[in-house]
Design an enzyme around this catalytic site. Structure first.
Site, short mmCIF file in Angstrom:
data_model
loop_
_atom_site.label_atom_id
_atom_site.label_comp_id
_atom_site.label_asym_id
_atom_site.label_seq_id
_atom_site.Cartn_x
_atom_site.Cartn_y
_atom_site.Cartn_z
N LYS A 84 -24.65 -9.78 42.26
CA LYS A 84 -24.10 -9.40 43.57
C LYS A 84 -22.57 -9.38 43.64
O LYS A 84 -21.99 -8.62 44.40
CB LYS A 84 -24.65 -10.34 44.63
CG LYS A 84 -26.04 -9.93 45.09
CD LYS A 84 -25.95 -9.21 46.40
CE LYS A 84 -27.11 -8.30 46.66
NZ LYS A 84 -26.98 -7.55 47.89
N ASP A 130 -28.36 -14.08 51.91
CA ASP A 130 -29.50 -14.90 51.53
C ASP A 130 -29.07 -15.82 50.39
O ASP A 130 -29.85 -16.61 49.91
CB ASP A 130 -30.65 -14.00 51.09
CG ASP A 130 -30.15 -12.89 50.20
OD1 ASP A 130 -29.51 -13.21 49.18
OD2 ASP A 130 -30.36 -11.71 50.51
#
Ligand SMILES: Cc1ncc(COP(=O)(O)O)c(C=O)c1O
Length: 411
Positions: A84, A130
């Site tokens: 990410k 998350d």
């Protein structure tokens, strides 16, 4: 486990809206080779840049009945245990470049580090996550000497929260699900005059998520080169797990641009509890259709109920099949990758990272003969996976590996 839960183990849907041919007009321009090269060039300017490994799991390929299985292992990306950070670093840099009036191709990470404070002052970077996206943002913001505020959904794993705090960022766990947490972060960013850096888009907010997705193409460009070095052109199939769909759309969009009509058949994998892409395909009117609920799944990185409006049209137009699966499917993937046979390398893969392998391992069974045929999955297939995270929740990883938690019934 109840019988109907077993039936729900894996739902499959062939894409009826896939465009028949790639043309100059329908190629997603934002993921062109030129755009992807800009992102990769920027990432290569980091002190600790290294292409992550592409492993060939030859024994597993033989066992499951395909020619080759390749897996791109993002667990080592910048020592952050997930892919990410590629998106967050690139988006923040593009944001700062815009303020400087510079093109990203004129700067490197050192330059941005030296000039960030002049451009953004004390304003914090705010995001909802998350876990993996927030950790990437927190790390990038720390490197730039700035402040980050990160909101997480209810029940976030302790380790994921700690990993964000370790960078010096403020991490706040809410009592909301992921989508609610995003809305809260938007409000808070406004309140404190901060920069919202979110990996999904909404009306009036598309620039940052586009940059984030362009950042992900670095791993796609690495794969293309790594495959070529091993003598392979386009893989025949690629499994892409989806939360809001940003990662899947970025990689698929890049492959469409690079491989054109030879681009791989893409299988999009999601958890049953958060299958907003599958749901959109099922409604089948061409639009994105969110799902609601608490989004509780062990595939926490995929626990998003609202498809990204930038990602959805690309996934709709270019993917071949949608898979919605039970947690046990992901846990199976975690165990398969952690327990290689013969000379296959071991891959430490978290629940979201292993969803694709888990689904594929079941798909190759006899009960899915027709689907396999429809997909053309056979002994000539070269199948690509992205392990998008390592053991980002080590407690649950241990439960899966050591205690065999989330088993497929009757196996
Ligand atoms: C490990 C992992 N894999 C895949 C994804 C899916 O990415 P996207 O939300 O862009 O679909 C995420 C998102 O957070 C993730 O953390």
């Amino acid at each position: 486990m109840e019988e109907n839960e077993q039936l729900d183990m894996m739902n499959l849907l062939l894409n009826e809206k896939r465009v028949p041919e790639i043309t100059r007009e329908n190629r997603p321009k934002m993921f062109s080779r030129k755009e992807a090269n800009k992102a990769r060039r920027f990432h290569m300017s980091f002190d600790n840049y290294e292409a992550t490994p592409l492993y060939s799991l030859d024994h597993l390929a033989k066992t499951l009945g395909v020619k080759k299985i390749f897996i791109k292992d993002e667990s080592s990306r910048f020592d952050l245990n997930a892919f990410k950070v590629l998106g967050g670093t690139y988006a923040i840099t593009r944001l700062i470049c815009e303020k400087m009036g510079k093109d990203v191709s004129e700067v490197n990470f050192k330059y941005i580090r030296e000039h960030a404070a002049e451009e953004v002052g004390n304003a914090p970077f705010v995001t909802a996550t998350d876990g993996n996206h927030g950790r990437g943002i927190a790390w990038a913001v720390h490197e730039l000497g700035q402040k980050a505020i990160v909101y997480l959904p209810m029940n976030s794993a302790k380790r994921r929260v700690e990993a964000i705090r370790e960078t010096g960022a403020e991490a706040i766990v809410t009592d909301l699900n992921y989508d609610g947490t995003v809305l809260l972060a938007i409000e808070k960013a406004k309140e404190v005059g901060g920069y919202m850096v979110q990996d999904t888009a909404w009306e009036g907010y598309t620039e940052v998520p586009t940059w984030i997705m362009q950042g992900y193409t670095t791993m796609g460009m690495e794969v293309i080169d790594q495959l070529a070095l091993q003598g392979y052109d386009a893989p025949t199939h690629v499994f892409l797990q989806a939360g809001v769909g940003g990662m899947a759309a970025a990689i698929l969009g890049l492959f469409v641009n690079i491989y054109k009509n030879k681009y791989p058949k893409a299988i999009i994998v999601e958890p049953n509890a958060a299958n907003c892409i599958y749901n959109s395909a099922e409604v089948n009117d061409g639009e994105a259709h969110p799902i609601d609920g608490d989004l509780q799944t062990i595939m926490v990185g995929l626990a998003c109920g609202v498809p990204s409006p930038i990602a959805w049209p690309i996934i709709r137009d270019f993917s071949t099949m949608f898979v919605s699966c039970n947690d046990a499917v992901a846990a199976r993937g975690v165990r398969i990758l952690a327990n290689p046979a013969r000379r296959d390398p071991k891959v430490v893969s978290g629940e979201s990272g292993a969803a694709g392998i888990g689904a594929f391992s079941l798909l190759m069974g006899d009960e899915f003969k027709e689907v396999k045929e429809a997909l053309g999955l056979n002994e000539d297939s070269v199948v690509l996976f992205f392990n998008t995270e390592g053991d980002t929740d080590p407690v649950n990883y241990g439960e899966i590996i050591w205690n065999g938690k989330y088993r497929i019934p009757n196996q």
